[in-house]
Design an enzyme around this catalytic site. Structure first.
Site, mmCIF file in Angstrom:
data_model
loop_
_atom_site.group_PDB
_atom_site.id
_atom_site.type_symbol
_atom_site.label_atom_id
_atom_site.label_comp_id
_atom_site.label_asym_id
_atom_site.label_seq_id
_atom_site.Cartn_x
_atom_site.Cartn_y
_atom_site.Cartn_z
ATOM 1 N N ASP A 131 0.799 -1.065 0.008
ATOM 2 C CA ASP A 131 -0.054 0.118 -0.023
ATOM 3 C C ASP A 131 0.742 1.217 0.092
ATOM 4 O O ASP A 131 2.161 1.173 0.528
ATOM 5 C CB ASP A 131 -0.992 0.026 1.341
ATOM 6 C CG ASP A 131 -1.727 1.070 1.497
ATOM 7 O OD1 ASP A 131 -2.581 1.481 0.489
ATOM 8 O OD2 ASP A 131 -1.862 1.859 2.604
ATOM 9 N N ASP B 197 -2.098 -0.460 5.968
ATOM 10 C CA ASP B 197 -2.514 0.185 7.258
ATOM 11 C C ASP B 197 -3.830 0.414 7.489
ATOM 12 O O ASP B 197 -4.400 0.822 8.529
ATOM 13 C CB ASP B 197 -1.390 1.159 7.583
ATOM 14 C CG ASP B 197 -1.762 2.579 6.743
ATOM 15 O OD1 ASP B 197 -2.090 2.348 5.757
ATOM 16 O OD2 ASP B 197 -1.871 3.593 7.565
#
Length: 611
Positions: free
Chosen positions: A324, A507
């Protein structure tokens, strides 16, 4: 290992040394003086005392009909040796085995200390300020969202919260690994387990204890040994199949030579006992799980929490890494670079709309805009609003005007800049240039990860130009941009089909499904959402991206140690077993082949904690 030895282990060590010296004294006295039956009874007492736990476990195994284990083999071998008059050898086997068990217990305790050191993260009580201004000491489990807590110098924060009053230096190193403290003031977030090293603050609890960051960490720690690796499962299955075979072979060794080869019964029984001692799978049973416990302990020391030992092998096998971007590769601390209000719109009105709508967003960029603009949030503008996941916010004013804030595609703008756009009544009213920065050590860490991963790619919901720039800076050739949450999951599944094993690092809330469905999901940093922490298999606390490379270093070392121990143990066992079957292995060689190999493999596993 003997440094900082616990009182219990010290007591056991002294006990084993005293028993060893006593047994050696009786052995030497028997060589020079005729002791008669006194020698036998002395050795019997030492044997029963030293081997009481092994004999008890072997007996209980027989009672429960699950006796085919190392305790049964050890008991059977030593009892046989004792009845053959080999008293000292029988006692020596028990004493050396006791040394091996002590080493194993000490090594396990050392490893678990590294893991358990993180469990004592939060205080048992919190000082809650009541409406009348008085302070009540309340059990940490009874603290509710919205309670106002007083945290004084030297105290730990019990639950996640935001500072209402005061200013303090806060040390969160116990949970994030950040060595430097940070100064917090009004509206700053503080994590449970943080220590107020200087100052006094009042905080409003934003989560109860069970939902707080420290509680999530503790849950990970307590569950870390719940899942077994393939190697551990192999050892368990191996022992269940191996033990009956060994007992059968020992019976044949004891029976065939006297029956068919005119050999003395005592000679054959002693060879069978020697074979049983050698055959004990203690070294495998002890060293393989211990290697993984040591790996878990070393990882915990580095602020890396792994949910179970099975993930060591999956991480070692992985050849594909998906990352990510926001909050993982970049800091996630967004700044406003520039604000442009388009012609025909009032600046104050546009900014009021922008802040009011973004204040209802849970997205990290929306929060950054509200924080950076630092304007009064008006609650009299919007009568309804909706969060369109992965796109932005849409609201309807009390006057009936539709307002959109979000990506260019969402509001109908055309721009390559990294901007958040606002449209009012279907017309583009302005744009806010958002800037974020790459985390420290990311470039160097990606360089290290390229050495072990065949494929690395960035998967992000951000615009193509922005993701492309970061990918180019980091030397990552493949990236996916403007990806919505369901598309991120589809990309992961498609990539996973061509991979040996896939690791995803993220996250955010929208990373939860991807973390859950990847072979190994890693959530990054204390900013990780509760959903991401729950869905992930590994949690890296703190902000240091280089811990990702550290994780793979520990993984490689742990798996290599397991393979080396299994190879060494089986090679020595097979060699001495062959010698035993041919009649060349003495009881002392068998003791080395069992206890000696166990101690060597335990010490080899424990070096993981020293690396």
């Amino acid at each position: 290992m003997f440094r900082n030895m616990s009182e219990e282990h010290r007591h056991r060590l002294y006990e084993i040394i005293i028993v060893s010296l006593l047994a050696l004294s009786i052995f030497l006295m028997g060589r020079f003086f005729f002791l008669g039956d006194l020698r036998k009874w002395a050795f019997l007492l030492i044997y029963l005392y030293s081997g009481r736990e092994i004999l008890y476990r072997a007996f209980m195994g027989i009672v429960r009909r699950s006796y085919m284990d190392e305790n049964f083999l050890m008991a059977l071998a030593t009892i046989t040796a004792f009845f053959l008059g080999e008293y000292f050898e029988a006692v020596a086997v028990i004493i050396f085995y006791s040394f091996g068990e002590l080493f194993e217990d000490m090594a396990t305790a050392k490893s678990r200390e590294e893991i358990a050191s993180l469990v004592d993260l939060v205080p048992e009580t919190a000082s809650v300020i009541l409406p009348d201004g008085s302070i009540e000491e309340r059990d940490i489990y009874d603290v509710e969202v919205g309670d106002i807590l007083l945290v004084c110098e030297g105290e730990k924060v019990g639950v996640d919260g935001e500072v209402l009053e005061g200013k303090a230096m806060v040390d969160a190193s116990s949970i994030t690994g950040e060595s430097l403290g940070q100064i917090v003031g009004a509206d700053d977030e503080v994590l449970s387990s943080s220590i107020v090293s200087e100052g006094i603050i009042k905080i409003r609890a934003t989560k109860d204890y069970d939902s707080s960051y420290a509680a999530k960490i503790i849950e990970l720690i307590e569950d870390s040994a719940s899942s077994k690796s393939k190697s551990e499962r192999f050892v368990s299955r191996f022992a269940r199949v191996y033990t009956p075979i060994v007992v059968g072979l020992a019976i044949l060794i004891a029976v065939i030579p006297p029956a068919f080869m005119d050999k003395p019964l005592n000679f054959s029984l002693f060879r069978a006992a020697t074979f049983l001692v050698l055959s004990c799978p203690c070294a495998l049973v002890l060293s393989v799980p211990l290697s993984f416990i040591a790996g878990l302990g070393q990882a915990s020391r580095e602020g890396i929490l792994i949910k179970g030992s099975e993930f060591f092998e999956k991480l070692d096998k992985a050849d594909t890494l998906l990352l990510d971007k926001t909050g993982t590769i970049t800091t996630g601390d967004f700044k406003i670079g520039n604000i442009e209000i388009y012609e025909g719109f009032d600046r104050e009105k546009v900014l009021n709309y922008l802040v009011a709508l973004e204040s209802m967003s849970s997205h990290i960029i929306g929060k950054a805009i509200v924080r950076e603009l630092d304007r009064k949030i008006r609650s009299d503008i919007f009568k309804s609003y909706e969060n369109i996941l992965g796109s932005g916010m849409v609201g309807v004013t009390y006057g009936g005007t539709e307002v959109k804030v979000g990506s260019p595609a969402f509001v109908g703008a055309k721009s390559g800049n990294k901007s958040v756009f606002i449209s009012i009544g279907g017309r583009i009213a302005g744009e806010v240039l958002i800037e974020d920065e790459i985390r420290t050590n990311v470039s160097e860490t990606i360089g290290r990860l390229k050495e072990r991963f065949k494929n690395i790619a960035i998967v992000s919901g951000d615009q193509k130009e922005n993701v492309g720039k970061i990918a180019e800076k980091l030397g990552i050739g493949k990236f996916y941009s403007e990806v919505k949450p369901h598309e991120k999951l589809a990309i992961m599944r498609k990539t996973k089909a061509d991979a040996k094993a896939l690791v995803f690092v993220g996250d955010g809330i929208n990373d939860g499904p991807v973390l859950k469905n990847s072979d190994v999901g890693i959530s990054m940093g204390e900013t990780s959402s509760d959903i991401a922490i729950d869905a992930s298999d590994v949690l890296i606390t703190g902000k240091d991206f280089s811990k990702l490379a550290t994780l793979f270093d520990i993984t490689r070392l742990t798996n290599r140690t397991v393979r080396q121990n299994i190879t060494f143990i089986l090679a020595v066992k097979i060699l001495i077993l062959i010698l035993g079957l041919m009649g060349y292995a003495s009881m002392w060689l068998s003791i080395f082949g069992d206890v000696g190999v166990s101690i060597i493999s335990i010490l080899w596993a424990m070096r993981i904690l020293k690396k």
